[in-house]
Design an enzyme around this catalytic site. Structure first.
Site, PDB file in Angstrom:
ATOM      1  N   GLY A 289       0.807  -1.218   0.000  1.00 30.42           N
ATOM      2  CA  GLY A 289       0.000   0.000   0.000  1.00 30.42           C
ATOM      3  C   GLY A 289       0.842   1.271   0.000  1.00 30.42           C
ATOM      4  O   GLY A 289       2.076   1.220   0.076  1.00 30.42           O
TER       5      GLY A 289
ATOM      6  N   VAL B 269       1.111   3.540   2.370  1.00 30.56           N
ATOM      7  CA  VAL B 269       1.847   3.712   3.634  1.00 30.56           C
ATOM      8  C   VAL B 269       2.912   2.625   3.792  1.00 30.56           C
ATOM      9  O   VAL B 269       4.052   2.900   4.149  1.00 30.56           O
ATOM     10  CB  VAL B 269       0.872   3.703   4.845  1.00 30.56           C
ATOM     11  CG1 VAL B 269       1.638   3.758   6.156  1.00 30.56           C
ATOM     12  CG2 VAL B 269      -0.102   4.868   4.756  1.00 30.56           C
TER      13      VAL B 269
ATOM     14  N   ARG C  79      -4.715 -11.005  -2.944  1.00 28.42           N
ATOM     15  CA  ARG C  79      -4.609 -10.361  -4.263  1.00 28.42           C
ATOM     16  C   ARG C  79      -3.163 -10.130  -4.664  1.00 28.42           C
ATOM     17  O   ARG C  79      -2.802 -10.281  -5.816  1.00 28.42           O
ATOM     18  CB  ARG C  79      -5.310  -8.987  -4.245  1.00 28.42           C
ATOM     19  CG  ARG C  79      -6.812  -9.021  -4.150  1.00 28.42           C
ATOM     20  CD  ARG C  79      -7.383  -7.603  -4.176  1.00 28.42           C
ATOM     21  NE  ARG C  79      -7.026  -6.828  -2.984  1.00 28.42           N
ATOM     22  CZ  ARG C  79      -7.692  -6.852  -1.838  1.00 28.42           C
ATOM     23  NH1 ARG C  79      -8.756  -7.595  -1.725  1.00 28.42           N
ATOM     24  NH2 ARG C  79      -7.298  -6.130  -0.794  1.00 28.42           N
ATOM     25  N   SER C  80      -2.328  -9.747  -3.721  1.00 29.10           N
ATOM     26  CA  SER C  80      -0.947  -9.446  -4.122  1.00 29.10           C
ATOM     27  C   SER C  80       0.073 -10.464  -3.593  1.00 29.10           C
ATOM     28  O   SER C  80       1.276 -10.262  -3.762  1.00 29.10           O
ATOM     29  CB  SER C  80      -0.565  -8.016  -3.731  1.00 29.10           C
ATOM     30  OG  SER C  80      -1.079  -7.701  -2.488  1.00 29.10           O
TER      31      SER C  80
ATOM     32  N   CYS D  97      -2.773  11.161  10.373  1.00 25.18           N
ATOM     33  CA  CYS D  97      -1.790  12.084   9.774  1.00 25.18           C
ATOM     34  C   CYS D  97      -2.080  13.556  10.093  1.00 25.18           C
ATOM     35  O   CYS D  97      -1.165  14.336  10.387  1.00 25.18           O
ATOM     36  CB  CYS D  97      -1.730  11.887   8.273  1.00 25.18           C
ATOM     37  SG  CYS D  97      -3.346  11.701   7.507  1.00 25.18           S
TER      38      CYS D  97
ATOM     39  N   SER E  53      -3.379  11.171  -1.447  1.00 24.27           N
ATOM     40  CA  SER E  53      -2.570  10.020  -1.020  1.00 24.27           C
ATOM     41  C   SER E  53      -3.011   9.516   0.357  1.00 24.27           C
ATOM     42  O   SER E  53      -2.779   8.352   0.685  1.00 24.27           O
ATOM     43  CB  SER E  53      -1.079  10.371  -1.010  1.00 24.27           C
ATOM     44  OG  SER E  53      -0.870  11.555  -0.285  1.00 24.27           O
TER      45      SER E  53
ATOM     46  N   LYS F 212     -11.464  12.306  14.913  1.00 19.34           N
ATOM     47  CA  LYS F 212     -10.127  11.772  15.223  1.00 19.34           C
ATOM     48  C   LYS F 212      -9.231  12.924  15.665  1.00 19.34           C
ATOM     49  O   LYS F 212      -8.494  12.829  16.649  1.00 19.34           O
ATOM     50  CB  LYS F 212      -9.510  11.090  13.994  1.00 19.34           C
ATOM     51  CG  LYS F 212     -10.099   9.746  13.638  1.00 19.34           C
ATOM     52  CD  LYS F 212      -9.560   9.256  12.284  1.00 19.34           C
ATOM     53  CE  LYS F 212     -10.389   8.085  11.757  1.00 19.34           C
ATOM     54  NZ  LYS F 212     -10.030   7.699  10.376  1.00 19.34           N
TER      55      LYS F 212
ATOM     56  N   HIS G  18      -0.443  17.321   3.332  1.00 17.79           N
ATOM     57  CA  HIS G  18      -1.639  17.891   3.943  1.00 17.79           C
ATOM     58  C   HIS G  18      -1.300  19.305   4.455  1.00 17.79           C
ATOM     59  O   HIS G  18      -0.226  19.524   5.037  1.00 17.79           O
ATOM     60  CB  HIS G  18      -2.089  17.066   5.159  1.00 17.79           C
ATOM     61  CG  HIS G  18      -2.747  15.758   4.824  1.00 17.79           C
ATOM     62  ND1 HIS G  18      -2.907  15.282   3.548  1.00 17.79           N
ATOM     63  CD2 HIS G  18      -3.323  14.830   5.645  1.00 17.79           C
ATOM     64  CE1 HIS G  18      -3.540  14.113   3.589  1.00 17.79           C
ATOM     65  NE2 HIS G  18      -3.796  13.819   4.848  1.00 17.79           N
TER      66      HIS G  18
HETATM   67  P1  NAP Z   1      -3.681   1.389   0.305  1.00 19.31           P
HETATM   68  O1  NAP Z   1      -2.682   2.075  -0.526  1.00 19.31           O
HETATM   69  O2  NAP Z   1      -5.031   1.154  -0.230  1.00 19.31           O
HETATM   70  O3  NAP Z   1      -3.054  -0.023   0.779  1.00 19.31           O
HETATM   71  C1  NAP Z   1      -3.789  -0.941   1.546  1.00 19.31           C
HETATM   72  C2  NAP Z   1      -2.885  -2.066   1.990  1.00 19.31           C
HETATM   73  O4  NAP Z   1      -3.633  -2.953   2.827  1.00 19.31           O
HETATM   74  C3  NAP Z   1      -2.367  -2.902   0.829  1.00 19.31           C
HETATM   75  O5  NAP Z   1      -1.102  -3.399   1.111  1.00 19.31           O
HETATM   76  C4  NAP Z   1      -3.403  -4.034   0.793  1.00 19.31           C
HETATM   77  O6  NAP Z   1      -2.921  -5.215   0.183  1.00 19.31           O
HETATM   78  C5  NAP Z   1      -3.586  -4.255   2.277  1.00 19.31           C
HETATM   79  N1  NAP Z   1      -4.817  -4.968   2.528  1.00 19.31           N
HETATM   80  C6  NAP Z   1      -6.065  -4.616   2.187  1.00 19.31           C
HETATM   81  N2  NAP Z   1      -6.953  -5.577   2.523  1.00 19.31           N
HETATM   82  C7  NAP Z   1      -6.238  -6.565   3.105  1.00 19.31           C
HETATM   83  C8  NAP Z   1      -6.558  -7.844   3.655  1.00 19.31           C
HETATM   84  N3  NAP Z   1      -7.812  -8.302   3.682  1.00 19.31           N
HETATM   85  N4  NAP Z   1      -5.558  -8.591   4.157  1.00 19.31           N
HETATM   86  C9  NAP Z   1      -4.288  -8.143   4.133  1.00 19.31           C
HETATM   87  N5  NAP Z   1      -3.904  -6.963   3.609  1.00 19.31           N
HETATM   88  C10 NAP Z   1      -4.880  -6.183   3.108  1.00 19.31           C
HETATM   89  O7  NAP Z   1      -3.912   2.140   1.690  1.00 19.31           O
HETATM   90  P2  NAP Z   1      -2.848   2.990   2.557  1.00 19.31           P
HETATM   91  O8  NAP Z   1      -2.972   4.407   2.212  1.00 19.31           O
HETATM   92  O9  NAP Z   1      -1.506   2.353   2.500  1.00 19.31           O
HETATM   93  O10 NAP Z   1      -3.491   2.854   4.005  1.00 19.31           O
HETATM   94  C11 NAP Z   1      -3.551   1.632   4.679  1.00 19.31           C
HETATM   95  C12 NAP Z   1      -4.101   1.857   6.067  1.00 19.31           C
HETATM   96  O11 NAP Z   1      -3.151   2.632   6.799  1.00 19.31           O
HETATM   97  C13 NAP Z   1      -5.410   2.669   6.120  1.00 19.31           C
HETATM   98  O12 NAP Z   1      -6.532   1.839   5.974  1.00 19.31           O
HETATM   99  C14 NAP Z   1      -5.321   3.310   7.468  1.00 19.31           C
HETATM  100  O13 NAP Z   1      -5.807   2.433   8.464  1.00 19.31           O
HETATM  101  C15 NAP Z   1      -3.831   3.523   7.642  1.00 19.31           C
HETATM  102  N6  NAP Z   1      -3.461   4.914   7.285  1.00 19.31           N
HETATM  103  C16 NAP Z   1      -3.089   5.690   8.284  1.00 19.31           C
HETATM  104  C17 NAP Z   1      -2.733   6.983   8.029  1.00 19.31           C
HETATM  105  C18 NAP Z   1      -2.381   7.857   9.148  1.00 19.31           C
HETATM  106  O14 NAP Z   1      -2.885   8.950   9.154  1.00 19.31           O
HETATM  107  N7  NAP Z   1      -1.554   7.445  10.102  1.00 19.31           N
HETATM  108  C19 NAP Z   1      -2.726   7.511   6.759  1.00 19.31           C
HETATM  109  C20 NAP Z   1      -3.103   6.678   5.737  1.00 19.31           C
HETATM  110  C21 NAP Z   1      -3.468   5.374   6.024  1.00 19.31           C
HETATM  111  P3  NAP Z   1      -3.268  -5.625  -1.353  1.00 19.31           P
HETATM  112  O15 NAP Z   1      -2.160  -5.057  -2.195  1.00 19.31           O
HETATM  113  O16 NAP Z   1      -3.228  -7.110  -1.312  1.00 19.31           O
HETATM  114  O17 NAP Z   1      -4.596  -5.069  -1.668  1.00 19.31           O
HETATM  115  O1  3JN Z   2      -7.642  10.657   4.618  1.00 15.76           O
HETATM  116  C1  3JN Z   2      -6.514  10.932   5.037  1.00 15.76           C
HETATM  117  O2  3JN Z   2      -5.862  11.884   4.606  1.00 15.76           O
HETATM  118  C2  3JN Z   2      -5.935  10.103   6.126  1.00 15.76           C
HETATM  119  C3  3JN Z   2      -6.624   8.800   6.195  1.00 15.76           C
HETATM  120  C4  3JN Z   2      -6.422   7.947   7.153  1.00 15.76           C
HETATM  121  C5  3JN Z   2      -7.188   6.708   7.217  1.00 15.76           C
HETATM  122  C6  3JN Z   2      -7.706   6.133   6.063  1.00 15.76           C
HETATM  123  C7  3JN Z   2      -8.465   4.972   6.148  1.00 15.76           C
HETATM  124  C8  3JN Z   2      -8.714   4.386   7.362  1.00 15.76           C
HETATM  125  C9  3JN Z   2      -7.406   6.101   8.454  1.00 15.76           C
HETATM  126  C10 3JN Z   2      -6.773   6.670   9.669  1.00 15.76           C
HETATM  127  O3  3JN Z   2      -5.557   6.579   9.770  1.00 15.76           O
HETATM  128  O4  3JN Z   2      -7.450   7.222  10.528  1.00 15.76           O
HETATM  129  C11 3JN Z   2      -8.200   4.950   8.521  1.00 15.76           C
HETATM  130  C12 3JN Z   2      -8.496   4.288   9.812  1.00 15.76           C
HETATM  131  O5  3JN Z   2      -9.512   4.624  10.418  1.00 15.76           O
HETATM  132  O6  3JN Z   2      -7.724   3.432  10.194  1.00 15.76           O
END
Ligand code: NAP
Ligand code: 3JN
Length: 340
Positions: free
Chosen positions: A15, A17, A42-43, A133, A163, A217, A245
């Protein structure tokens, strides 16, 4: 004596992150022994790299964590809720990027520049939560001001890059821009409306009080991290920017902070960069903040409508300091001060 190496599991390795966390571990030369890349079926089988060596992505299962010291999770809240307990049972400490555990009283919610001491509480559940974030960049900028005089109220509006929604949203903005510039209609799948050349005052779903979850949040996480009863209100907006952001922040403080003092405090604060020379037209922007780890702060000015108020403009790379870098910083403190 040879330096101790740590076995890492990267959950959500494919993903936005996860990919950035891998890069952060490489850039910061984190002492990695074995590294496991986990994602969905999937991956599974895809080949990614670590320091130039091929690593095959495996499907995440409850048995994925044998021999793992630290599990970095960024695969959504559902996966964190289901699989963090398995990782902990196998002996790993989890650092979780999702919102699943953030408000759990037995899980520390950590921004190293603000409350590194809270990491000590990881022993309660074996989990450390990485904040949202938008919260991270706000508290890094406000901590030095709050240490000088108590912040009583925060009014924040965000301008959040796509992103933050993940890989598919980055593609959606790129494709929509191309289609619209070529006179074709823009399809939307990730967002409820077109994001190209538009702004969406909705991030995450709506709560009963009319705020979005992203807004709540920011309210709740800020109070937990700052360990203070600060009144916070937020409006979070998605804008057609790829990385970085931005936040317009208004604060009301107990004592006055002059603009000069605020500039001095921010310039000296860990994790902050003062970018504020309005006479020269210099202020923070996402195009400059993206790709680096500092929280850039500028446009500092007195709020002339109240007694002790300041306005600030705060910009950071949401995928780096807003997620990946913050998680890796926590891991660095964990191995330096706690894990043996
Ligand atoms: P993304 O680009 O859509 O990537 C999602 C990742 O999760 C991919 O590696 C995906 O794998 C994996 N995944 C999805 N479904 C899964 C499953 N059933 N089993 C195992 N792996 C699975 O999303 P992202 O932006 O990296 O964000 C991922 C998560 O990080 C968010 O949902 C959120 O909770 C957190 N996040 C936090 C912040 C923050 O503010 N700290 C910011 C952004 C995101 P595949 O390649 O196999 O689909
Ligand atoms: O939208 C953004 O800019 C940050 C998104 C964070 C996010 C996206 C999907 C699920 C979160 C998060 O970190 O709060 C979640 C989540 O609830 O885990």
């Amino acid at each position: 004596m040879a330096k101790k190496l740590w076995n890492i599991a990267m959950v959500g390795a494919t993903g936005a992150v996860g990919t950035q966390m891998i890069e952060c571990l490489e850039e910061r030369e984190f002492p990695v022994g074995k590294i496991k890349y986990l994602a969905s079926s999937r991956s599974a089988g895809e080949i990614l790299e670590f320091h130039g060596k091929p690593i095959m992505v495996e499907e995440l299962t409850h048995d994925s964590f044998d021999g793992i010291d630290i599990a970095l999770f960024s695969a959504g809240g559902e996966r964190s809720r289901e699989f963090c307990p398995s990782a902990v049972k196998a002996g790993a400490v989890c650092i979780d990027n999702s919102s699943a555990w953030r408000m759990d009283a037995d899980v520390p919610l950590v921004v190293p520049e603000v409350n590194a001491h809270a990491i000590a509480d990881y022993t309660k559940k074996g989990i450390i939560a990485n904040p949202n974030c938008s919260t991270i960049q706000m508290v890094v900028a406000l901590k030095p001001l709050h240490d000088y005089t108590q912040i009583e109220r925060i009014v924040v509006s965000t301008y959040q890059a796509v992103s933050g929604t993940g890989r598919k949203a980055i593609d959606e903005l790129r494709v929509q821009v191309g289609e619209l510039l070529n006179g074709r209609p823009a399809n939307n799948e990730v967002y409820p409306y077109q994001i190209a050349f538009n702004c969406l005052p909705q991030i995450d779903s709506f709560c009963e009080n009319g705020y979005t979850k992203e807004e709540m949040k920011m309210v709740n996480e800020t109070r937990k991290i700052m360990e203070a009863d600060i009144r916070v209100t937020a409006t979070t907006v998605r804008v057609p920017v790829f990385y970085g952001h931005s936040e317009s922040i208004n604060i009301e403080t107990e004592k006055e902070i002059t603009v000069e003092k605020a500039m001095e405090l921010i310039a000296a604060a860990p994790g902050c960069e003062l970018v504020d020379e309005v006479g020269e037209g210099i202020y923070p922007m996402p195009i400059d903040a993206a790709g680096q780890d500092l929280v850039q702060v500028g446009r500092i000015r007195k709020d002339e409508s109240i007694a002790n108020g300041l306005n600030l403009w705060v910009v950071a790379d949401n995928i780096r300091k807003g997620a990946a870098t913050n998680a890796v910083q926590i891991a660095e403190i964990l191995i330096r001060d706690y894990l043996k």
